[in-house]
Design a protein around this motif. Structure first.
Motif, PDB file in Angstrom:
ATOM      1  N   GLN A 117       0.825  -1.209   0.000  1.00 26.85           N
ATOM      2  CA  GLN A 117       0.000   0.000   0.000  1.00 26.85           C
ATOM      3  C   GLN A 117       0.859   1.258   0.000  1.00 26.85           C
ATOM      4  OE1 GLN A 117      -2.805  -0.311   3.252  1.00 26.85           O
ATOM      5  NE2 GLN A 117      -3.368  -2.393   2.662  1.00 26.85           N
ATOM      6  N   ASP A 118       1.967   1.238   0.720  1.00 26.21           N
ATOM      7  CA  ASP A 118       2.880   2.380   0.730  1.00 26.21           C
ATOM      8  C   ASP A 118       3.462   2.615  -0.657  1.00 26.21           C
ATOM      9  OD1 ASP A 118       2.472   2.863   3.402  1.00 26.21           O
ATOM     10  OD2 ASP A 118       4.274   1.801   4.066  1.00 26.21           O
ATOM     11  N   GLN A 119       3.826   1.535  -1.338  1.00 21.58           N
ATOM     12  CA  GLN A 119       4.399   1.655  -2.683  1.00 21.58           C
ATOM     13  C   GLN A 119       3.380   2.224  -3.667  1.00 21.58           C
ATOM     14  OE1 GLN A 119       5.767  -2.303  -3.580  1.00 21.58           O
ATOM     15  NE2 GLN A 119       7.570  -2.155  -2.254  1.00 21.58           N
ATOM     16  N   ILE A 120       2.154   1.718  -3.586  1.00 22.97           N
ATOM     17  CA  ILE A 120       1.108   2.202  -4.484  1.00 22.97           C
ATOM     18  C   ILE A 120       0.785   3.661  -4.191  1.00 22.97           C
ATOM     19  CG2 ILE A 120      -1.327   1.935  -5.117  1.00 22.97           C
ATOM     20  CD1 ILE A 120      -0.955  -1.095  -4.556  1.00 22.97           C
ATOM     21  N   ARG A 121       0.756   4.016  -2.910  1.00 22.89           N
ATOM     22  CA  ARG A 121       0.476   5.402  -2.530  1.00 22.89           C
ATOM     23  C   ARG A 121       1.527   6.338  -3.102  1.00 22.89           C
ATOM     24  NH1 ARG A 121       0.748   4.890   2.741  1.00 22.89           N
ATOM     25  NH2 ARG A 121      -1.383   4.123   2.860  1.00 22.89           N
ATOM     26  N   GLU A 122       2.787   5.948  -3.084  1.00 22.63           N
ATOM     27  CA  GLU A 122       3.845   6.790  -3.633  1.00 22.63           C
ATOM     28  C   GLU A 122       3.730   6.894  -5.150  1.00 22.63           C
ATOM     29  OE1 GLU A 122       7.094   9.273  -4.081  1.00 22.63           O
ATOM     30  OE2 GLU A 122       5.749   8.856  -2.395  1.00 22.63           O
ATOM     31  N   THR A 123       3.379   5.796  -5.803  1.00 25.61           N
ATOM     32  CA  THR A 123       3.158   5.835  -7.253  1.00 25.61           C
ATOM     33  C   THR A 123       2.038   6.799  -7.594  1.00 25.61           C
ATOM     34  OG1 THR A 123       3.909   3.556  -7.555  1.00 25.61           O
ATOM     35  CG2 THR A 123       2.488   4.468  -9.272  1.00 25.61           C
ATOM     36  N   ILE A 124       0.954   6.726  -6.839  1.00 30.36           N
ATOM     37  CA  ILE A 124      -0.187   7.617  -7.052  1.00 30.36           C
ATOM     38  C   ILE A 124       0.220   9.066  -6.820  1.00 30.36           C
ATOM     39  CG2 ILE A 124      -2.402   8.317  -6.037  1.00 30.36           C
ATOM     40  CD1 ILE A 124      -2.992   5.290  -5.706  1.00 30.36           C
ATOM     41  N   ARG A 125       0.988   9.314  -5.766  1.00 37.55           N
ATOM     42  CA  ARG A 125       1.423  10.684  -5.472  1.00 37.55           C
ATOM     43  C   ARG A 125       2.242  11.248  -6.623  1.00 37.55           C
ATOM     44  NH1 ARG A 125       5.343  13.682  -4.233  1.00 37.55           N
ATOM     45  NH2 ARG A 125       6.841  11.979  -4.393  1.00 37.55           N
ATOM     46  N   GLN A 126       3.156  10.427  -7.162  1.00 36.09           N
ATOM     47  CA  GLN A 126       3.997  10.875  -8.264  1.00 36.09           C
ATOM     48  C   GLN A 126       3.175  11.125  -9.536  1.00 36.09           C
ATOM     49  OE1 GLN A 126       7.200   8.066  -8.752  1.00 36.09           O
ATOM     50  NE2 GLN A 126       8.013   8.425  -6.700  1.00 36.09           N
ATOM     51  N   ARG A 127       2.252  10.211  -9.831  1.00 35.53           N
ATOM     52  CA  ARG A 127       1.402  10.386 -11.016  1.00 35.53           C
ATOM     53  C   ARG A 127       0.542  11.636 -10.869  1.00 35.53           C
ATOM     54  NH1 ARG A 127      -0.244   6.327 -14.358  1.00 35.53           N
ATOM     55  NH2 ARG A 127      -1.426   8.034 -15.308  1.00 35.53           N
TER      56      ARG A 127
END
Length: 217
Positions: free
Chosen positions: A73-83
């Motif tokens: 979930q942390d990894q996906i959250r960071e991907t979403i933040r960057q996108r």
């Protein structure tokens, strides 16, 4: 002569990819301005229609629904933040915190689409920001009314809607329409009632698709 497109943006306020998709789509429309005219209609979809009052912790919810770990979930959250940053949408680094029922927000969006169509997208963006940037409780009337005010719409009219069942049937009918036509994940961008673009795509993908569809007219 510019082409005219009808765009239905089917999405849920609680969906971070919908925030990315709408921001990306709006940038694509800015790029094709002059060549293509388009009216974006925000259509309802609920990822969690049975969510109770007060919502649920987002980590707990994602673990139950998808089986994801805290690390994933942390990894996906960071991907979403960057996108999001790429298309100018700011996400809270800590994520949403909780996930909420969004039915009443969709009722207000339906009202805006009927009474103030030129401001419906502004209301959608205000609601998305309240959810994903500001970590607000999206089932609380005060939060929804603050988004209405930010979008420049009449707060008293919106409050009257929230105090009633107005537009409830219309929202449910629209939700049923899209799910019965195969829309089971969002965002879904439907152009001219025929062409489907799925997911929160990069600006270039939306731009290319819009130009290709316009060229077919």
């Amino acid at each position: 002569m510019s082409a005219t497109l009808k765009i239905d943006f089917v999405s849920d306020i609680s969906c971070p990819w919908c925030a990315i998709g709408l921001s990306s789509l709006l940038q694509a429309l800015a790029r094709v301005e002059g060549d293509i005219q388009a009216q974006v209609h925000c259509q309802p979809f609920e990822l969690n229609p049975h969510m109770g009052p007060g919502g649920q912790d987002i980590g707990e919810h994602l673990s139950e629904k998808y089986g994801s770990t805290a690390e994933q979930q942390d990894q996906i959250r960071e991907t979403i933040r960057q996108r999001g940053a790429e298309v100018g949408f700011e996400f809270s680094p800590a994520g949403r915190g909780r996930i909420y029922n969004t039915f009443h927000a969709h009722r207000l969006l339906h009202w805006a689409g009927v009474a103030h169509p030129q401001q419906q997208v502004a209301l959608k963006l205000a609601l998305l920001q309240a959810c994903h940037r500001d970590r607000q409780a999206m089932d609380q009337p005060e939060v929804l009314l603050a988004a209405v005010a930010e979008a420049g719409l009449e707060v008293d009219s919106a409050r009257a809607i929230l105090d009633s069942d107005e537009f409830a049937d219309e929202v449910r009918e629209q939700e049923s329409f899209y799910t019965s036509h195969g829309i089971h994940s969002v965002p879904a961008v439907i152009v001219n009632d025929r062409h489907l673009i799925s997911g929160g795509q990069p600006v270039e993908v939306y731009e290319r698709a819009l130009r290709e569809i316009a060229a077919q007219q």
